[in-house]
Design a protein around this motif. Structure first.
Motif, PDB file in Angstrom:
ATOM      1  N   ASP A 204       0.842  -1.200   0.000  1.00  0.00           N
ATOM      2  CA  ASP A 204       0.000   0.000   0.000  1.00  0.00           C
ATOM      3  C   ASP A 204       0.875   1.248   0.000  1.00  0.00           C
TER       4      ASP A 204
ATOM      5  N   PRO B 127      -6.279  -0.581   0.138  1.00  0.00           N
ATOM      6  CA  PRO B 127      -7.741  -0.628   0.050  1.00  0.00           C
ATOM      7  C   PRO B 127      -8.294   0.686  -0.488  1.00  0.00           C
TER       8      PRO B 127
ATOM      9  N   ARG C  72      -9.154  -1.121   7.482  1.00  0.00           N
ATOM     10  CA  ARG C  72      -8.913  -1.166   6.048  1.00  0.00           C
ATOM     11  C   ARG C  72      -9.983  -2.040   5.397  1.00  0.00           C
TER      12      ARG C  72
ATOM     13  N   TYR D  90     -11.182  -3.708   1.914  1.00  0.00           N
ATOM     14  CA  TYR D  90     -10.780  -4.071   0.565  1.00  0.00           C
ATOM     15  C   TYR D  90     -12.009  -4.424  -0.270  1.00  0.00           C
TER      16      TYR D  90
ATOM     17  N   ASP E 245      -9.856  -4.235  -5.289  1.00  0.00           N
ATOM     18  CA  ASP E 245      -8.594  -4.196  -4.528  1.00  0.00           C
ATOM     19  C   ASP E 245      -7.998  -5.592  -4.423  1.00  0.00           C
TER      20      ASP E 245
END
Length: 301
Positions: free
Chosen positions: A16, A23, A32, A34, A38
């Protein structure tokens, strides 16, 4: 998410931060979240790494393909064992371990790297791990020991730190006086081989006094004068740090220590007849053992 993909949570955070593969949303509690898109990008990243791509290349591929799924039809990935096929001279049975470590290193998964190294150290010993596992893995990912910061910096640093941690942890205690003085040449800050040499000698019952990397010449001379070692070994990885004057400064009071110029930085040129040149870790360990056990060099009757 980490369990689903088979990578460490820290690895997801790294992807990331470095490559923008995080995400698409977060909850009010900063969790987070997703989305399916993602997950698709992360799976593409993981797939490319397992097929031998460098992390930056794998991230670029994941972002490009996820933005244009039609590109999948035009993409040709190498065989999953393509990275291992680039490994030089592994022994019979070494392939699976090499492939396992290559994939863990390329994924920047330090937990998996550490686990693979720890298991190999227990099973095969430190010299095997250094020569037949760590060296081939760096060759496979396109990085060498001589200049570990020139290419694949993140891969080399991750593997170096994991090797250092596990080698130190695997070094058995040795009773008795330390008859070997081991250090890095002045200016030589690449000290990992020193710890590998110490661990390999400890496996053979030889105690070592390790003074670390980049030891100034006056400090080496003072330490040799105070401790009276049987062997003084100075490691230089780079030629810029391999100054024969460092070894000439070691006191010559009797009994004279055996002087060893160790590592690829040294050449025989410029070394006095008192100094032996040993280019790699295995040579260094073998020679120190033979110096301390001279009967092993004598023919048996």
């Amino acid at each position: 998410m980490a369990r689903r993909l088979g990578v460490a949570p820290a690895t997801l955070r790294t992807w990331d931060r470095r490559y923008g593969l995080g995400p698409s949303g977060r909850t009010t509690g900063r969790h987070r979240r997703y989305a399916p898109a993602d997950l698709a990008r992360l799976e593409l990243m993981r797939r490319a790494l397992l097929n031998g791509a460098a992390p930056a290349e794998a991230a670029e591929y994941a972002l490009r393909v996820s933005a244009d799924p039609a590109a999948l039809a035009d993409l040709e990935l190498p065989d999953p064992d393509a990275v291992a096929a680039r490994v030089r001279g592994g022994p019979p049975g070494g392939g699976p371990r090499v492939r396992e470590l290559v994939r863990a290193v390329l994924a920047m998964d330090d937990a998996a790297v550490t686990a693979a190294l720890a298991a190999a150290l227990v099973d095969r010993g430190v010299l095997w791990v250094w020569d037949e596992l760590v060296g081939p893995v760096l060759a496979a990912v396109g990085v060498g020991w001589t200049h570990p910061a020139d290419a694949g910096t993140e891969v080399a640093h991750l593997l170096t730190e994991c090797v250092l941690t596990e080698v130190v942890r695997a070094t058995p205690p040795v009773r008795g006086p330390a008859r070997v003085l081991l250090c890095g040449a002045p200016g030589e800050r690449y000290g990992l081989p020193l710890y590998v040499v110490r661990a390999a000698l400890a496996e053979r019952g030889v105690a070592v006094r390790l003074l670390g990397a980049a030891l100034p010449a006056p400090a080496l001379a003072a330490a040799a004068g105070r401790t009276g070692p049987a062997v003084v070994a100075v490691w230089a990885q780079a030629a810029a740090h391999a100054d024969p004057a460092v070894l000439r400064a070691v006191p010559t009071a009797r009994p004279r220590p055996r002087l060893l110029a160790c590592g690829p930085g040294w050449t025989a040129a410029g070394l006095s007849t008192r100094v032996e040149h040993l280019p790699d870790v295995g040579d260094t360990v073998g020679r120190i053992v033979s110096v301390l056990t001279p009967a092993a060099d004598s023919p048996r009757e």
